[in-house]
Design a protein around this motif. Structure first.
Motif, PDB file in Angstrom:
ATOM      1  N   GLU A  48     -13.583   8.080  -3.576  1.00  0.00           N
ATOM      2  CA  GLU A  48     -13.536   6.611  -3.595  1.00  0.00           C
ATOM      3  C   GLU A  48     -12.492   6.091  -2.609  1.00  0.00           C
ATOM      4  N   ILE A  49     -11.339   6.737  -2.562  1.00  0.00           N
ATOM      5  CA  ILE A  49     -10.272   6.320  -1.645  1.00  0.00           C
ATOM      6  C   ILE A  49     -10.720   6.522  -0.204  1.00  0.00           C
ATOM      7  N   ALA A  50     -11.289   7.677   0.098  1.00  0.00           N
ATOM      8  CA  ALA A  50     -11.740   7.979   1.466  1.00  0.00           C
ATOM      9  C   ALA A  50     -12.825   7.019   1.927  1.00  0.00           C
ATOM     10  N   ALA A  51     -13.673   6.575   0.996  1.00  0.00           N
ATOM     11  CA  ALA A  51     -14.768   5.666   1.338  1.00  0.00           C
ATOM     12  C   ALA A  51     -14.321   4.203   1.381  1.00  0.00           C
ATOM     13  N   GLY A  52     -13.069   3.934   1.011  1.00  0.00           N
ATOM     14  CA  GLY A  52     -12.573   2.565   1.020  1.00  0.00           C
ATOM     15  C   GLY A  52     -12.946   1.762  -0.210  1.00  0.00           C
ATOM     16  N   ARG A  53     -13.474   2.420  -1.232  1.00  0.00           N
ATOM     17  CA  ARG A  53     -13.848   1.728  -2.472  1.00  0.00           C
ATOM     18  C   ARG A  53     -12.707   1.710  -3.486  1.00  0.00           C
TER      19      ARG A  53
ATOM     20  N   PRO B  62       0.841  -1.204   0.000  1.00  0.00           N
ATOM     21  CA  PRO B  62       0.000   0.000   0.000  1.00  0.00           C
ATOM     22  C   PRO B  62       0.874   1.251   0.000  1.00  0.00           C
ATOM     23  N   TYR B  63       0.255   2.367  -0.310  1.00  0.00           N
ATOM     24  CA  TYR B  63       0.943   3.658  -0.271  1.00  0.00           C
ATOM     25  C   TYR B  63       0.084   4.567   0.592  1.00  0.00           C
ATOM     26  N   GLU B  64       0.613   5.001   1.693  1.00  0.00           N
ATOM     27  CA  GLU B  64      -0.137   5.821   2.649  1.00  0.00           C
ATOM     28  C   GLU B  64      -0.034   7.304   2.313  1.00  0.00           C
ATOM     29  N   GLY B  65      -1.136   8.012   2.486  1.00  0.00           N
ATOM     30  CA  GLY B  65      -1.146   9.463   2.396  1.00  0.00           C
ATOM     31  C   GLY B  65      -1.205  10.053   0.998  1.00  0.00           C
ATOM     32  N   ALA B  66      -1.411   9.233  -0.008  1.00  0.00           N
ATOM     33  CA  ALA B  66      -1.465   9.753  -1.381  1.00  0.00           C
ATOM     34  C   ALA B  66      -2.778  10.484  -1.632  1.00  0.00           C
ATOM     35  N   GLU B  67      -2.689  11.587  -2.346  1.00  0.00           N
ATOM     36  CA  GLU B  67      -3.874  12.344  -2.739  1.00  0.00           C
ATOM     37  C   GLU B  67      -3.823  12.552  -4.242  1.00  0.00           C
ATOM     38  N   PRO B  68      -4.876  12.146  -4.952  1.00  0.00           N
ATOM     39  CA  PRO B  68      -4.879  12.325  -6.409  1.00  0.00           C
ATOM     40  C   PRO B  68      -4.706  13.786  -6.790  1.00  0.00           C
ATOM     41  N   LYS B  69      -3.914  14.012  -7.811  1.00  0.00           N
ATOM     42  CA  LYS B  69      -3.633  15.362  -8.288  1.00  0.00           C
ATOM     43  C   LYS B  69      -4.616  15.742  -9.393  1.00  0.00           C
ATOM     44  N   ILE B  70      -5.042  16.992  -9.389  1.00  0.00           N
ATOM     45  CA  ILE B  70      -5.966  17.514 -10.391  1.00  0.00           C
ATOM     46  C   ILE B  70      -5.309  17.449 -11.770  1.00  0.00           C
ATOM     47  N   THR B  71      -6.100  17.147 -12.779  1.00  0.00           N
ATOM     48  CA  THR B  71      -5.604  17.092 -14.152  1.00  0.00           C
ATOM     49  C   THR B  71      -6.253  18.193 -14.979  1.00  0.00           C
ATOM     50  N   PRO B  72      -5.696  18.455 -16.156  1.00  0.00           N
ATOM     51  CA  PRO B  72      -6.389  19.378 -17.059  1.00  0.00           C
ATOM     52  C   PRO B  72      -7.775  18.812 -17.398  1.00  0.00           C
ATOM     53  N   ALA B  73      -8.730  19.677 -17.578  1.00  0.00           N
ATOM     54  CA  ALA B  73     -10.111  19.250 -17.833  1.00  0.00           C
ATOM     55  C   ALA B  73     -10.230  18.388 -19.087  1.00  0.00           C
ATOM     56  N   TRP B  74      -9.367  18.587 -20.060  1.00  0.00           N
ATOM     57  CA  TRP B  74      -9.462  17.820 -21.299  1.00  0.00           C
ATOM     58  C   TRP B  74      -9.025  16.371 -21.127  1.00  0.00           C
ATOM     59  N   PHE B  75      -8.302  16.025 -20.053  1.00  0.00           N
ATOM     60  CA  PHE B  75      -7.930  14.629 -19.780  1.00  0.00           C
ATOM     61  C   PHE B  75      -9.015  14.049 -18.888  1.00  0.00           C
ATOM     62  N   ASP B  76     -10.135  13.709 -19.506  1.00  0.00           N
ATOM     63  CA  ASP B  76     -11.355  13.426 -18.761  1.00  0.00           C
ATOM     64  C   ASP B  76     -11.462  12.036 -18.146  1.00  0.00           C
ATOM     65  N   CYS B  77     -10.500  11.142 -18.375  1.00  0.00           N
ATOM     66  CA  CYS B  77     -10.586   9.826 -17.733  1.00  0.00           C
ATOM     67  C   CYS B  77     -10.153   9.892 -16.265  1.00  0.00           C
ATOM     68  N   PHE B  78      -9.496  10.968 -15.850  1.00  0.00           N
ATOM     69  CA  PHE B  78      -8.929  11.090 -14.503  1.00  0.00           C
ATOM     70  C   PHE B  78      -9.658  12.204 -13.760  1.00  0.00           C
ATOM     71  N   ASP B  79     -10.547  11.830 -12.847  1.00  0.00           N
ATOM     72  CA  ASP B  79     -11.271  12.800 -12.030  1.00  0.00           C
ATOM     73  C   ASP B  79     -10.739  12.698 -10.602  1.00  0.00           C
ATOM     74  N   ALA B  80      -9.829  13.581 -10.240  1.00  0.00           N
ATOM     75  CA  ALA B  80      -9.142  13.512  -8.952  1.00  0.00           C
ATOM     76  C   ALA B  80     -10.105  13.625  -7.776  1.00  0.00           C
ATOM     77  N   GLU B  81     -11.097  14.481  -7.873  1.00  0.00           N
ATOM     78  CA  GLU B  81     -12.040  14.648  -6.761  1.00  0.00           C
ATOM     79  C   GLU B  81     -12.857  13.387  -6.538  1.00  0.00           C
ATOM     80  N   ALA B  82     -13.379  12.797  -7.612  1.00  0.00           N
ATOM     81  CA  ALA B  82     -14.161  11.560  -7.493  1.00  0.00           C
ATOM     82  C   ALA B  82     -13.282  10.425  -6.974  1.00  0.00           C
ATOM     83  N   LEU B  83     -12.055  10.352  -7.466  1.00  0.00           N
ATOM     84  CA  LEU B  83     -11.140   9.311  -6.995  1.00  0.00           C
ATOM     85  C   LEU B  83     -10.813   9.496  -5.518  1.00  0.00           C
ATOM     86  N   GLY B  84     -10.586  10.732  -5.097  1.00  0.00           N
ATOM     87  CA  GLY B  84     -10.342  11.006  -3.684  1.00  0.00           C
ATOM     88  C   GLY B  84     -11.492  10.545  -2.805  1.00  0.00           C
TER      89      GLY B  84
END
Length: 169
Positions: free
Chosen positions: A111-116, A87-109
């Motif tokens: 999911e991580i916080a909820a344990g999903r 595992p990697y502790e303390g990682a926070e997804p980094k925001i991406t440019p809006a045009w790279f739409d497969c990576f949504d840092a807020e939604a991923l964050g």
């Protein structure tokens, strides 16, 4: 003449602002072409190994070591992954440019916080002071980004590195 100079000043300021925005959001990024060895996870024994992925999309930029982002899917389940990889502790997804739409840092964050989603160590010190981390959701959707590790954070803020940091190249 005063109106002309004021208008020219406003135009130049707007043009410079647009130029800075454009270069920051679009100009520096390059597409990462898939190689078949794009996603590695570090085993519990400490060795990075390639995992099978599909649909890999990635971007990177030479202007910063933390601009790397990627998305993919994998057939490996979270129980398989957590039994094998570190595992990697303390990682926070980094925001991406809006045009790279497969990576949504807020939604991923969320999911991580909820344990999903679980964050794994990809490759430590992929570049000195920078770790590549990989998050994988319960549905097998994966995300990759770079994190500044403890040694990198110490180097950037001027704190003495200590003996647990590898030598700088």
């Amino acid at each position: 003449m005063g109106q002309f100079l004021a208008g020219l000043t406003v135009f130049c300021a707007l043009a410079a602002g647009f130029g800075v925005w454009y270069t920051n959001v679009y100009a520096f990024y390059d597409t990462v072409e898939p190689t078949g060895e794009d996603v590695q996870l570090t085993t519990l024994a400490g060795t990075p190994e390639v995992i099978p992925v599909e649909g890999f999309e990635g971007i990177d930029a030479d202007s910063s070591p933390i601009r790397y982002r990627a998305c993919f899917t994998t057939a490996l389940s979270l129980p398989e992954l957590t039994a094998t990889y570190a595992p990697y502790e303390g990682a926070e997804p980094k925001i991406t440019p809006a045009w790279f739409d497969c990576f949504d840092a807020e939604a991923l964050g969320t999911e991580i916080a909820a344990g999903r989603a679980q964050v794994f160590t990809g490759v430590r010190n992929i570049e000195w002071g920078i770790d590549r981390v990989v998050a994988i959701t319960e549905q097998g959707r994966g995300y990759v980004w770079h994190e500044i590790n403890d040694c990198g954070a110490k180097a950037y803020d001027g704190t003495p590195l200590g003996e647990d940091c590898p030598p700088r190249d």
